[in-house]
Motif scaffolding. Structure first.
Motif, mmCIF file in Angstrom:
data_model
loop_
_atom_site.group_PDB
_atom_site.id
_atom_site.type_symbol
_atom_site.label_atom_id
_atom_site.label_comp_id
_atom_site.label_asym_id
_atom_site.label_seq_id
_atom_site.Cartn_x
_atom_site.Cartn_y
_atom_site.Cartn_z
ATOM 1 N N GLU A 1 0.780 -1.313 -0.094
ATOM 2 C CA GLU A 1 0.028 0.224 0.062
ATOM 3 C C GLU A 1 0.908 1.249 0.025
ATOM 4 O OE1 GLU A 1 -2.539 -0.452 3.399
ATOM 5 O OE2 GLU A 1 -3.834 -1.830 2.415
ATOM 6 N N ALA A 2 1.913 1.253 0.798
ATOM 7 C CA ALA A 2 2.864 2.348 0.778
ATOM 8 C C ALA A 2 3.534 2.645 -0.551
ATOM 9 C CB ALA A 2 3.974 2.119 1.750
ATOM 10 N N LEU A 3 3.678 1.409 -1.378
ATOM 11 C CA LEU A 3 4.463 1.711 -2.784
ATOM 12 C C LEU A 3 3.262 2.151 -3.597
ATOM 13 C CD1 LEU A 3 6.782 -1.548 -3.103
ATOM 14 C CD2 LEU A 3 7.328 0.730 -2.390
ATOM 15 N N GLU A 4 2.156 1.722 -3.404
ATOM 16 C CA GLU A 4 1.016 2.342 -4.374
ATOM 17 C C GLU A 4 0.904 3.631 -4.233
ATOM 18 O OE1 GLU A 4 -1.755 2.352 -7.449
ATOM 19 O OE2 GLU A 4 -0.141 0.862 -6.970
ATOM 20 N N ASN A 5 0.842 4.109 -2.939
ATOM 21 C CA ASN A 5 0.594 5.549 -2.559
ATOM 22 C C ASN A 5 1.758 6.361 -3.167
ATOM 23 O OD1 ASN A 5 -1.782 4.943 -1.212
ATOM 24 N ND2 ASN A 5 -0.718 4.728 0.853
ATOM 25 N N TYR A 6 3.156 6.043 -2.945
ATOM 26 C CA TYR A 6 4.014 6.531 -3.414
ATOM 27 C C TYR A 6 4.017 6.628 -5.053
ATOM 28 C CZ TYR A 6 9.002 7.550 -4.720
ATOM 29 O OH TYR A 6 10.027 8.105 -5.250
ATOM 30 N N ARG A 7 3.491 5.693 -5.547
ATOM 31 C CA ARG A 7 3.352 5.691 -7.139
ATOM 32 C C ARG A 7 2.356 6.857 -7.540
ATOM 33 N NH1 ARG A 7 0.241 3.722 -11.153
ATOM 34 N NH2 ARG A 7 -1.170 2.808 -9.864
ATOM 35 N N GLN A 8 1.202 6.914 -6.678
ATOM 36 C CA GLN A 8 0.112 7.817 -7.205
ATOM 37 C C GLN A 8 0.550 9.208 -6.839
ATOM 38 O OE1 GLN A 8 -3.363 6.328 -5.731
ATOM 39 N NE2 GLN A 8 -3.431 4.290 -7.087
ATOM 40 N N GLY A 9 1.711 9.363 -5.989
ATOM 41 C CA GLY A 9 2.099 10.752 -5.471
ATOM 42 C C GLY A 9 1.111 11.416 -4.338
ATOM 43 N N THR A 10 0.483 10.299 -3.424
ATOM 44 C CA THR A 10 -0.330 10.538 -2.209
ATOM 45 C C THR A 10 0.496 10.603 -1.012
ATOM 46 O OG1 THR A 10 -0.842 8.210 -1.926
ATOM 47 C CG2 THR A 10 -2.367 9.865 -3.522
ATOM 48 N N VAL A 11 1.801 10.233 -1.067
ATOM 49 C CA VAL A 11 2.518 10.324 0.127
ATOM 50 C C VAL A 11 3.856 11.314 -0.243
ATOM 51 C CG1 VAL A 11 1.689 8.256 1.357
ATOM 52 C CG2 VAL A 11 3.533 8.443 -0.442
#
Length: 413
Positions: free
Chosen positions: A403-413
């Motif tokens: 989930e952290a990687l997906e958030n990073y990919r989407q620029g949400t973190v």
């Protein structure tokens, strides 16, 4: 004198002949004192006393068997040595202060300046450093070859080659060597074939049955199983182990009685632990294959692993260690690791607690960039030593990383 069964202070090895490794893990090597204790005794003593000066002289001179000094003779350590030798099907074992000390003692005892070693490239990073940096100072030359590259092994042979050294499965990419083929190559060229059996243990794999001359263990890992103590052991024929023992007696990389006692307790549960590790690791490897941010999973239990069929022939299980690459580089791998909450971030393996690490900056961090590249130690590689927790809980924790990687990919973190 006739003893009743309950008065025997030593279980004769003949009474255990033909018994399974599960039984040997519990029963082999136990020495009972006159107190007839059921658990293994611990002898935390540095020295031993003699009935006379003449007896002391006979002990030190090798004319009479018995304990002398705990640097090289201690009953608790000897019990551990006897048990692991029985489990591996070897004649004798010599316990050491660590797994690296086991490798060092083997090389110092059995090799000399001018000898040549061929070592698999995918070994533990410190093993690589020991051969390349330290043993090289004493005139020992080492050539590194890909574990599964038989043409490379054959090409590396020289007249002065005296040892072939491998880990199988390898750390951390879980490659599997054809031990019978490498044993044949070794023996055709008067070289010793040495196998680090740390990942499988004798429960899953017995290299002596596939032609190995010597087995190395870091007892710190699965043999202990709970991350409590550091130790190592060398197993092999009596004549070779006598040389390793001689080095230990003089140089002193000795296992302590307390650590030996802890390892004895670990061996008692090793068979059931290894099966639990294997079950969890296989399920987790299959689950990881289905994650969109995973490029590749390295585990011999997966049917698409290049040595899957070989592993099935040589091993009775696929082990508890796996690795995988995430999409990206070091930043993504670190972000994944740091997002877990239950799994322990530590480089140790073989624990009942699942551990996670970034090999490129921990276990293999001292390798040169070129050596890392040749060994396949990439910046996006993550290694997991799968414990015996509920596998669904492990998935839940690892899902935090995805989930952290997906958030990073989407620029949400």
């Amino acid at each position: 004198m006739t003893y009743r069964r309950e008065e025997h202070v030593l279980i004769p090895e003949s009474d255990l002949e033909g018994m399974s490794v599960d039984t040997l893990a519990v029963r082999a090597g136990q020495i009972r004192t006159g107190q007839l204790e059921h658990s293994d005794a611990i002898f935390p003593t540095s020295s031993f006393v003699y009935g006379s000066a003449a007896q002391a002289a006979a002990r030190f001179g090798g004319e009479e068997p018995g304990n002398i000094y705990s640097r090289f003779t201690n009953p608790t350590v000897q019990a551990f040595e006897a048990r692991i030798a029985a489990m591996e099907g070897g004649e004798r074992a010599v316990a050491t202060s660590s797994g690296m000390a086991a490798i060092l003692a083997t090389c110092m005892a059995l090799l000399k300046s001018g000898d040549h070693v061929i070592c698999s490239r995918g070994v533990f990073g410190t093993t690589n450093v020991l051969f390349q940096k330290y043993l090289a100072k004493f005139g020992l030359e080492t050539t590194f070859v890909g574990l599964t590259d038989m043409a490379g092994w054959q090409a590396a042979i020289r007249p002065e080659t005296r040892m072939i050294f491998i880990e199988t499965p390898s750390n951390p990419l879980c490659e599997v060597a054809d031990m019978a083929a490498l044993a044949q190559l070794s023996h055709d060229n008067d070289a010793l074939f040495v196998v680090d059996n740390c990942f499988c243990t004798p429960v899953l794999q017995r290299p002596l049955e596939h032609g190995a001359d010597i087995i190395i263990h870091s007892a710190t890992k699965f043999l202990d199983g709970q991350g409590r103590c550091v130790g190592g052991v060398v197993v092999g024929p009596h004549n070779l182990m006598e040389e390793v023992y001689g080095f230990l007696r003089s140089a002193g990389p000795t296992m302590s009685p307390f650590n030996a006692w802890v390892f004895l307790k670990g061996l008692e549960t090793l068979p059931i632990r290894m099966r639990a590790h294997c079950d969890n690791a296989l399920e987790l490897a299959r689950w990881l294959e289905g994650q969109g941010t995973v490029d590749r999973v390295f585990y011999a239990g997966l049917p698409d692993h290049p040595q899957h069929e070989l592993a099935k022939r040589q091993q009775s299980g696929f082990g508890g260690v796996l690795s995988f690459t995430v999409k990206g580089g070091r930043e993504q791998a670190w972000r994944f690791i740091d997002s877990t909450r239950m799994i322990s971030i530590t480089a140790n393996l073989g624990d009942v607690k699942t551990t996670i690490t970034h090999p490129a900056t921990t276990t293999h961090g001292r390798l040169s960039p070129e050596d890392k590249e040749q060994a396949g130690i990439t910046e996006n590689l993550v290694r997991i030593s799968v414990g015996i927790e509920a596998v669904e809980d492990l998935k839940t924790d690892l899902q935090r990383g995805f989930e952290a990687l997906e958030n990073y990919r989407q620029g949400t973190v």
